[in-house]
Scaffold this active site. Structure first.
Site, PDB file in Angstrom:
ATOM      1  CB  ILE A 192       6.594   6.685  14.656  1.00 29.91           C
ATOM      2  CG1 ILE A 192       7.862   5.814  14.546  1.00 29.91           C
ATOM      3  CG2 ILE A 192       6.337   7.436  13.346  1.00 29.91           C
ATOM      4  CD1 ILE A 192       9.135   6.557  14.230  1.00 29.91           C
ATOM      5  CD  GLN A 212      10.288  19.098   8.862  1.00 35.45           C
ATOM      6  OE1 GLN A 212      11.358  19.152   8.249  1.00 35.45           O
ATOM      7  NE2 GLN A 212       9.951  19.991   9.768  1.00 35.45           N
ATOM      8  CG  ASP A 248       2.862   1.358   9.521  1.00 37.96           C
ATOM      9  OD1 ASP A 248       2.392   2.199  10.299  1.00 37.96           O
ATOM     10  OD2 ASP A 248       3.186   1.632   8.345  1.00 37.96           O
ATOM     11  NE  ARG A 279      -7.701   4.573   5.288  1.00 40.95           N
ATOM     12  CZ  ARG A 279      -7.293   5.735   5.741  1.00 40.95           C
ATOM     13  NH1 ARG A 279      -7.796   6.221   6.840  1.00 40.95           N
ATOM     14  NH2 ARG A 279      -6.369   6.425   5.091  1.00 40.95           N
ATOM     15  CE  LYS A 328      -1.801   1.532   4.093  1.00 39.74           C
ATOM     16  NZ  LYS A 328      -1.491   2.931   4.414  1.00 39.74           N
ATOM     17  CG  ASN A 329       2.124   2.794   3.543  1.00 41.24           C
ATOM     18  OD1 ASN A 329       0.980   3.131   3.226  1.00 41.24           O
ATOM     19  ND2 ASN A 329       2.480   2.549   4.796  1.00 41.24           N
ATOM     20  CB  CYS A 382      -5.493  10.728  11.258  1.00 41.25           C
ATOM     21  SG  CYS A 382      -4.109   9.668  11.561  1.00 41.25           S
ATOM     22  NE  ARG A 433      -0.068  10.255  10.064  1.00 42.32           N
ATOM     23  CZ  ARG A 433      -0.494   9.250   9.304  1.00 42.32           C
ATOM     24  NH1 ARG A 433      -1.658   8.698   9.544  1.00 42.32           N
ATOM     25  NH2 ARG A 433       0.247   8.805   8.325  1.00 42.32           N
ATOM     26  N   PRO A 434       1.475  16.597  11.282  1.00 35.04           N
ATOM     27  CG  PRO A 434       3.192  17.846  12.254  1.00 35.04           C
ATOM     28  CD  PRO A 434       2.329  16.632  12.473  1.00 35.04           C
TER      29      PRO A 434
HETATM   30  N1  EPU Z   1       5.968  14.638  10.934  1.00 36.21           N
HETATM   31  C1  EPU Z   1       6.122  15.970  11.207  1.00 36.21           C
HETATM   32  N2  EPU Z   1       6.106  16.852  10.157  1.00 36.21           N
HETATM   33  C2  EPU Z   1       5.944  16.456   8.872  1.00 36.21           C
HETATM   34  C3  EPU Z   1       5.795  15.089   8.602  1.00 36.21           C
HETATM   35  C4  EPU Z   1       5.815  14.193   9.663  1.00 36.21           C
HETATM   36  O1  EPU Z   1       6.273  16.370  12.365  1.00 36.21           O
HETATM   37  O2  EPU Z   1       5.933  17.310   7.972  1.00 36.21           O
HETATM   38  C5  EPU Z   1       6.010  13.649  12.040  1.00 36.21           C
HETATM   39  C6  EPU Z   1       4.695  12.879  12.180  1.00 36.21           C
HETATM   40  O3  EPU Z   1       3.720  13.593  12.916  1.00 36.21           O
HETATM   41  C7  EPU Z   1       5.151  11.613  12.844  1.00 36.21           C
HETATM   42  C8  EPU Z   1       6.550  11.398  12.256  1.00 36.21           C
HETATM   43  O4  EPU Z   1       6.947  12.664  11.742  1.00 36.21           O
HETATM   44  O5  EPU Z   1       5.250  11.807  14.224  1.00 36.21           O
HETATM   45  C9  EPU Z   1       6.635  10.380  11.145  1.00 36.21           C
HETATM   46  O6  EPU Z   1       5.614  10.596  10.201  1.00 36.21           O
HETATM   47  P1  EPU Z   1       5.770  10.299   8.653  1.00 36.21           P
HETATM   48  O7  EPU Z   1       5.613  11.572   7.908  1.00 36.21           O
HETATM   49  O8  EPU Z   1       6.966   9.464   8.394  1.00 36.21           O
HETATM   50  O9  EPU Z   1       4.454   9.434   8.381  1.00 36.21           O
HETATM   51  P2  EPU Z   1       3.657   9.448   7.048  1.00 36.21           P
HETATM   52  O10 EPU Z   1       4.557   9.677   5.921  1.00 36.21           O
HETATM   53  O11 EPU Z   1       2.460  10.336   7.199  1.00 36.21           O
HETATM   54  C10 EPU Z   1       3.903   6.908   6.474  1.00 36.21           C
HETATM   55  C11 EPU Z   1       2.989   5.757   6.258  1.00 36.21           C
HETATM   56  C12 EPU Z   1       2.372   5.360   7.593  1.00 36.21           C
HETATM   57  C13 EPU Z   1       3.512   4.976   8.545  1.00 36.21           C
HETATM   58  C14 EPU Z   1       4.481   6.149   8.680  1.00 36.21           C
HETATM   59  C15 EPU Z   1       5.691   5.835   9.527  1.00 36.21           C
HETATM   60  C16 EPU Z   1       2.265   6.123   3.988  1.00 36.21           C
HETATM   61  C17 EPU Z   1       1.169   6.472   3.048  1.00 36.21           C
HETATM   62  N3  EPU Z   1       1.965   6.141   5.287  1.00 36.21           N
HETATM   63  O12 EPU Z   1       3.101   7.958   6.995  1.00 36.21           O
HETATM   64  O13 EPU Z   1       1.555   4.221   7.352  1.00 36.21           O
HETATM   65  O14 EPU Z   1       2.991   4.652   9.802  1.00 36.21           O
HETATM   66  O15 EPU Z   1       4.940   6.551   7.370  1.00 36.21           O
HETATM   67  O16 EPU Z   1       6.372   4.750   9.035  1.00 36.21           O
HETATM   68  O17 EPU Z   1       3.359   5.825   3.566  1.00 36.21           O
HETATM   69  C18 EPU Z   1      -0.127   2.682   7.844  1.00 36.21           C
HETATM   70  O18 EPU Z   1       0.138   2.113   6.770  1.00 36.21           O
HETATM   71  O19 EPU Z   1      -0.874   2.165   8.710  1.00 36.21           O
HETATM   72  C19 EPU Z   1       0.439   3.994   8.117  1.00 36.21           C
HETATM   73  C20 EPU Z   1      -0.036   4.807   9.041  1.00 36.21           C
END
Ligand code: EPU
Length: 420
Positions: free
Chosen positions: A329, A128, A307, A399, A22-23, A119, A124-125
């Site tokens: 995380i 970045q 995950d 999902r 998925k990811n 969420c 999850r801002p």
């Molecule tokens: N974060 C920030 N600022 C940003 C982006 C992230 O502070 O601009 C923080 C987040 O709040 C979190 C941490 O950084 O505390 C890591 O978040 P990340 O951005 O890596 O998560 P993501 O990209 O939104 C993806 C996966 C998630 C998985 C995470 C961590 C996808 C579509 N989603 O999310 O998958 O948990 O990386 O590995 O790739 C799932 O499949 O169940 C799922 C939630």
């Protein structure tokens, strides 16, 4: 609304195949926006989130469809006029819709994407993502709940992420491939899905080096071409199936996996007493007579994945001893705990740590899924629990897992989907 009904107590045996990741599929589908023409993807899991991404792309004017016969094949055609906008109605159902931001601004000079809210698992801002796009010269404004990014031509730059972010790394990488000059991205996510996206972009003609390490260097190119690609296997789905073998006291071969993507999980399952062997492009997990508790700390790849935290917690709830599980995380990823309590688990939460005292057995009960991986955790616990467990709010499961109940029943589980 569907629910999953499980009668626990069957040890799982046999072979099962992992679906596409998925990811990886989500950013790769978004990356089709970067080229004119039709890209074809195989091994795309048939999931609600993928359906949403196809819808996001169609809303913009792409031809984005799943093949009616070969259901693992999706095509995305970018031919003609694109409205570079992802509306609130879709982004609110799936945050990963934000992955169109980078490709849109790079290719069409403008993007209007609804700002994802928090969420269930955390705030999850996307600061970045925005920081990275700004470093490439995009003007960013937030109006009426939408991020508006514009840039006549992005220019290569240096991006040093303050936080390691998977989709942030992917978004900025997709923007930088069409920027003029060289981009250096530092403190990048090293997940296999980031590497897979870079592989696809390079097949399209991009010049990316270092994906899979924390420094990614990109030489911008003028244009990309469409691509044909088979998506890599889902390490989290595969991991969930291995834990199903472990928690049920079974012996299961999960085929079509990349074992080296799953090292952290394999290590923990071995430490818990399971026998893990690589076999025929797959991984076999054989459960021991009694599982031993192990401690888990979630970190970015190659550490233990967040995950898989909920699924491992279900396993630890019936292991011998006490397990300390730290979630580093996301700030709110223990929502499965009160539901596991309903099945008889002994878990105490202290801040971002859960202390799990293994109990001899669980007892089936109605429970409610609160997010995707929490729903998997409850199904795993249900496989082990005595009696009947009904897991409701299964839309969370749909999902991210392709027909999980069918895969588990193929291994001997007494599990079915019912209309609630
Ligand atoms: N974060 C920030 N600022 C940003 C982006 C992230 O502070 O601009 C923080 C987040 O709040 C979190 C941490 O950084 O505390 C890591 O978040 P990340 O951005 O890596 O998560 P993501 O990209 O939104 C993806 C996966 C998630 C998985 C995470 C961590 C996808 C579509 N989603 O999310 O998958 O948990 O990386 O590995 O790739 C799932 O499949 O169940 C799922 C939630």
């Amino acid at each position: 609304m569907d629910k999953i009904v499980i009668k626990g107590g069957q040890a799982l045996h046999g072979e099962v195949q992992a679906s596409g990741a998925k990811n990886a599929a989500l950013p790769i589908l978004a990356s089709a926006l970067l080229a004119d023409g039709t890209s074809t993807y195989r091994n795309v899991p048939d999931l609600a989130d993928v359906t949403t991404m196809l819808k996001v792309l169609r809303t913009m004017g792409c031809d984005a469809e799943r093949d009616a016969e070969k259901t693992d094949v999706c095509q995305v055609g970018v031919n003609g006029h694109i409205t570079p906008e992802a509306p609130y109605e879709l982004v609110k159902t799936m945050r990963a819709s934000v992955l169109v931001l980078g490709p849109l601004v790079a290719r069409f000079g403008r993007a209007r994407v609804s700002m994802p809210g928090g969420c269930a698992i955390g705030a999850r801002p996307i600061d970045q993502h925005l920081k990275g796009l700004k470093a490439l010269g995009a003007d960013i404004h937030l109006t009426e709940g939408y991020v508006e990014a514009t840039a006549k031509q992005l220019k290569g730059g240096t991006v040093n992420f303050d936080v390691i972010t998977v989709t942030g790394t992917e978004n900025v990488m997709m923007a930088a491939v069409l920027a003029r000059g060289r981009t250096v991205m530092e403190n990048c996510a090293r997940e296999p899905e980031v590497e897979e996206l870079a592989r696809v972009l390079n097949k399209m003609g991009a010049r990316i080096e270092g994906a899979g390490t924390s420094i990614i260097t990109i030489e911008g190119v003028d244009a990309l071409k469409p691509v044909e690609h088979a998506i890599l296997p889902d390490r989290i789905e595969a991991g969930t199936l291995l834990v199903a073998a472990a928690i049920s006291g079974g012996d299961v071969l999960v085929k079509h996996v990349v074992p080296e993507h799953m090292d952290a999980l394999v290590e923990k399952l071995r430490e818990a007493g399971c026998t893990l062997t690589a076999e025929n492009g797959g991984l076999r997990c054989k459960a021991p007579d009694r599982l031993t508790s192990v401690n888990i700390t979630t970190t970015e790849h190659p550490g233990f994945p967040t995950d898989m935290q909920a699924q491992l917690m279900a396993l630890m709830s019936v292991s011998q001893g006490t397990s300390v599980i730290s979630e580093n995380i996301f700030e709110n990823r223990f929502m499965h705990v009160p539901e596991l309590h309903r099945l008889g688990a002994d878990i105490t939460i202290q801040g971002h740590t859960a202390v799990v005292k293994g109990v001899k057995g669980l007892s089936g009960a109605p429970v409610m899924a609160t997010d995707l991986r929490a729903s998997a955790s409850l199904i795993l616990a249900g496989l082990r629990a005595e009696g009947r467990t009904d897991v409701s709010r299964v839309y969370h499961l749909d999902r991210g897992y392709e027909r999980l109940e069918r895969k588990l029943s193929g291994l001997g589980a007494d599990i079915r989907r019912e209309k609630a």
